[in-house]
Write a protein that holds these residues in place. Structure first.
Motif, short mmCIF file in Angstrom:
data_model
loop_
_atom_site.label_atom_id
_atom_site.label_comp_id
_atom_site.label_asym_id
_atom_site.label_seq_id
_atom_site.Cartn_x
_atom_site.Cartn_y
_atom_site.Cartn_z
N UNK A 228 61.93 83.54 19.24
CA UNK A 228 62.19 82.14 19.41
C UNK A 228 61.00 81.94 20.72
N UNK A 229 61.49 82.76 21.81
CA UNK A 229 60.56 82.23 23.01
C UNK A 229 59.18 82.59 22.65
N UNK A 230 58.70 83.38 22.08
CA UNK A 230 57.28 83.44 21.65
C UNK A 230 56.93 82.05 21.02
N UNK A 231 57.68 81.34 20.26
CA UNK A 231 57.21 79.87 19.62
C UNK A 231 57.08 79.19 20.70
N UNK A 232 57.93 79.29 21.41
CA UNK A 232 57.95 78.04 22.45
C UNK A 232 56.98 78.18 23.68
N UNK A 233 56.41 79.29 23.40
CA UNK A 233 55.09 79.51 24.73
C UNK A 233 53.96 78.64 24.61
N UNK A 234 53.85 78.06 23.54
CA UNK A 234 52.56 77.05 23.59
C UNK A 234 52.90 75.84 24.02
N UNK A 235 54.31 75.64 24.09
CA UNK A 235 54.64 74.25 24.54
C UNK A 235 54.95 74.34 26.23
N UNK A 236 55.51 75.39 26.68
CA UNK A 236 55.86 75.58 28.04
C UNK A 236 55.25 76.38 28.85
N UNK A 237 54.20 77.32 28.29
CA UNK A 237 53.57 78.38 29.05
C UNK A 237 52.31 77.79 30.02
N UNK A 238 52.05 76.49 29.94
CA UNK A 238 50.87 75.80 30.68
C UNK A 238 51.17 74.38 30.86
N UNK A 239 52.15 74.07 31.89
CA UNK A 239 52.52 72.87 32.44
C UNK A 239 51.77 72.72 33.67
N UNK A 240 51.48 71.43 34.22
CA UNK A 240 50.76 71.16 35.42
C UNK A 240 51.18 69.89 36.04
N UNK A 241 50.71 69.65 37.18
CA UNK A 241 51.07 68.61 37.94
C UNK A 241 50.05 68.59 39.19
N UNK A 257 58.02 73.02 41.22
CA UNK A 257 59.14 73.44 40.37
C UNK A 257 59.36 72.65 39.29
N UNK A 258 60.06 73.16 38.30
CA UNK A 258 60.45 72.72 36.77
C UNK A 258 62.02 72.81 36.86
N UNK A 259 62.80 72.17 36.35
CA UNK A 259 64.21 72.02 36.06
C UNK A 259 64.57 71.14 35.37
N UNK A 268 63.67 76.57 36.57
CA UNK A 268 63.38 77.36 35.31
C UNK A 268 61.84 77.80 35.56
N UNK A 269 61.11 77.17 36.27
CA UNK A 269 59.90 77.86 36.54
C UNK A 269 59.55 77.16 37.95
N UNK A 270 58.67 77.93 38.78
CA UNK A 270 58.17 77.59 40.26
C UNK A 270 57.22 78.47 40.70
N UNK A 271 56.14 77.71 41.24
CA UNK A 271 54.75 78.37 41.75
C UNK A 271 54.91 77.96 43.22
N UNK A 272 54.58 79.04 43.93
CA UNK A 272 54.17 78.73 45.61
C UNK A 272 52.86 79.01 45.70
N UNK A 277 43.53 71.81 50.06
CA UNK A 277 43.19 70.42 49.90
C UNK A 277 44.15 69.53 49.48
N UNK A 278 44.32 68.23 49.60
CA UNK A 278 44.61 67.16 48.71
C UNK A 278 43.82 66.29 48.07
N UNK A 279 44.28 65.68 46.74
CA UNK A 279 45.18 66.13 46.04
C UNK A 279 44.75 67.56 45.28
N UNK A 280 45.92 68.22 44.80
CA UNK A 280 45.57 69.50 44.35
C UNK A 280 46.51 69.75 43.12
N UNK A 281 45.97 70.05 41.91
CA UNK A 281 46.55 70.47 40.81
C UNK A 281 47.04 71.95 40.31
N UNK A 282 48.23 72.00 40.11
CA UNK A 282 49.15 73.23 40.02
C UNK A 282 49.65 73.38 38.54
N UNK A 283 49.36 74.58 38.14
CA UNK A 283 49.59 75.00 36.63
C UNK A 283 50.83 76.14 37.05
#
Length: 341
Positions: A228-241, A257-259, A268-272, A277-283
């Motif tokens: 089930x988690x493997x099927x959802x990877x395509x949707x959730x494994x590469x979100x960006x801001x 972060x994502x919640x 649910x997920x977070x990156x430090x 520089x600004x602006x910056x895109x984080x995946x």
């Protein structure tokens, strides 16, 4: 008390020997040695006092007691013999200290493995890793020692699979393809690390050999979750801001972060990330997920916090961006605007 007596006797013997030698040499030189006995006695008293005040560690007596009580057990383990005392009769902490001492004099692969297993039991993965590596230096072909090292590396990474740990597990499975312990370690740690293809493979292997009873039900649940988690990877494994920080100095620490909307606590997920520089895109990739992927219909928000201090913790990041709703599947990065409040 016994330690004090032994130390005092030793000091008195040494003082007597030195005094006799000194007195003999003095008489050869024609000196009057009358009354000279007081000098070595004073030295002995001062030495004894110094030992009592400084040299006697408060844990020494306990260590000596454990050494005497469990020394035979440690030596039997090092020699690969079944210890006379049952494991339940020997405190793990005490045996660790005694076994460590004995191994410094008589190294053995089985002894280092036993020490590593004790450290693993005590929840000390760094020490477990060190002992497992020493065991493997002496016996590099033992599957149990490779798995002990793998467990230590996984525990150091908060129970998540690492590539070095995967190498150790694969070493075992290449030689013993049906090793249930190796497959179970892989299944659980890969699941925690979000490496669901590996987790699926491990659960399927276990289920193929244990297809009946309650065990089969548990293994099937693990397999179903991994798929089930493997099927959802395509949707959730590469979100960006894309994070804007107008007027803010770069070089600080950014947390994206994502919640679930309205939730608190662990995201649910977070990156430090250190901002250059600004602006910056984080995946947020699969490696940044702290929990399992939610249902695709879940209402999710993505947000950010920032502090100009590099290397700071999230609690110090007082500059925030208002979380925005996440549209799935994501066609373009979400936009977040940091502002001082």
């Amino acid at each position: 008390m016994m330690l004090w007596v032994m130390a005092l006797v030793l000091l008195l013997v040494m003082a007597a020997v030195l005094w006799m030698m000194w007195r003999r040499e003095g008489r050869k030189a024609g000196k009057n040695m009358k009354g000279a006995l007081g000098i070595p006695l004073v030295m002995a008293v001062l030495a004894g006092a110094g030992y009592g005040l400084i040299g006697l560690n408060e844990h020494t007596a306990t260590w000596l007691e454990h050494q005497q009580e469990y020394g035979d057990v440690a030596r039997q383990i090092i020699a690969g013999q079944p210890p006379e005392k049952a494991a339940s009769e020997v405190p793990a902490g005490a045996l660790v200290r005694v076994l460590q001492s004995e191994l410094s004099q008589t190294p053995s692969a089985v002894g280092w493995y036993a020490l590593g297993a004790l450290y693993d039991q005590l929840g000390a993965p760094a020490q477990t890793e060190e002992a497992a590596r020493k065991a493997l230096q002496l016996n590099p072909d033992d599957a149990a020692m490779h798995l002990l090292l793998a467990r230590a590396l996984i525990e150091k990474n908060e129970a998540r699979l690492t590539d070095p740990a995967l190498e150790e597990i694969r070493w075992v499975l290449d030689r013993e393809p049906n090793h249930d312990g190796a497959w179970m370690l892989l299944a659980m740690s890969a699941d925690r690390a979000g490496r669901y293809a590996l987790s699926e493979q491990a659960w399927a292997s276990l289920l193929s050999r244990h297809s009946e009873g309650e065990t089969a039900e548990l293994l099937q649940r693990g397999l179903d979750r991994a798929r089930e988690q493997k099927q959802r990877e395509g949707v959730f494994a590469n979100l960006a801001a894309t994070v804007n920080g107008e007027g803010l100095p770069a070089g600080g620490t950014l947390f994206v972060f994502l919640r679930k909307a309205g939730s608190a606590g662990q995201p649910l997920a977070a990156q430090r990330k250190v901002v250059t520089h600004f602006p910056i895109t984080v995946s947020l990739t699969a490696a940044n997920w702290l929990q399992g992927y939610p249902d695709e219909q879940a209402d999710l928000v993505i947000g950010a916090r920032y502090t100009p201090a590099p290397g700071a913790s999230v609690d110090q990041a007082a500059i925030t961006a208002v979380p925005v709703s996440l549209q799935l599947p994501q066609a373009q990065p979400a936009t977040l605007n940091l502002s001082r409040q």
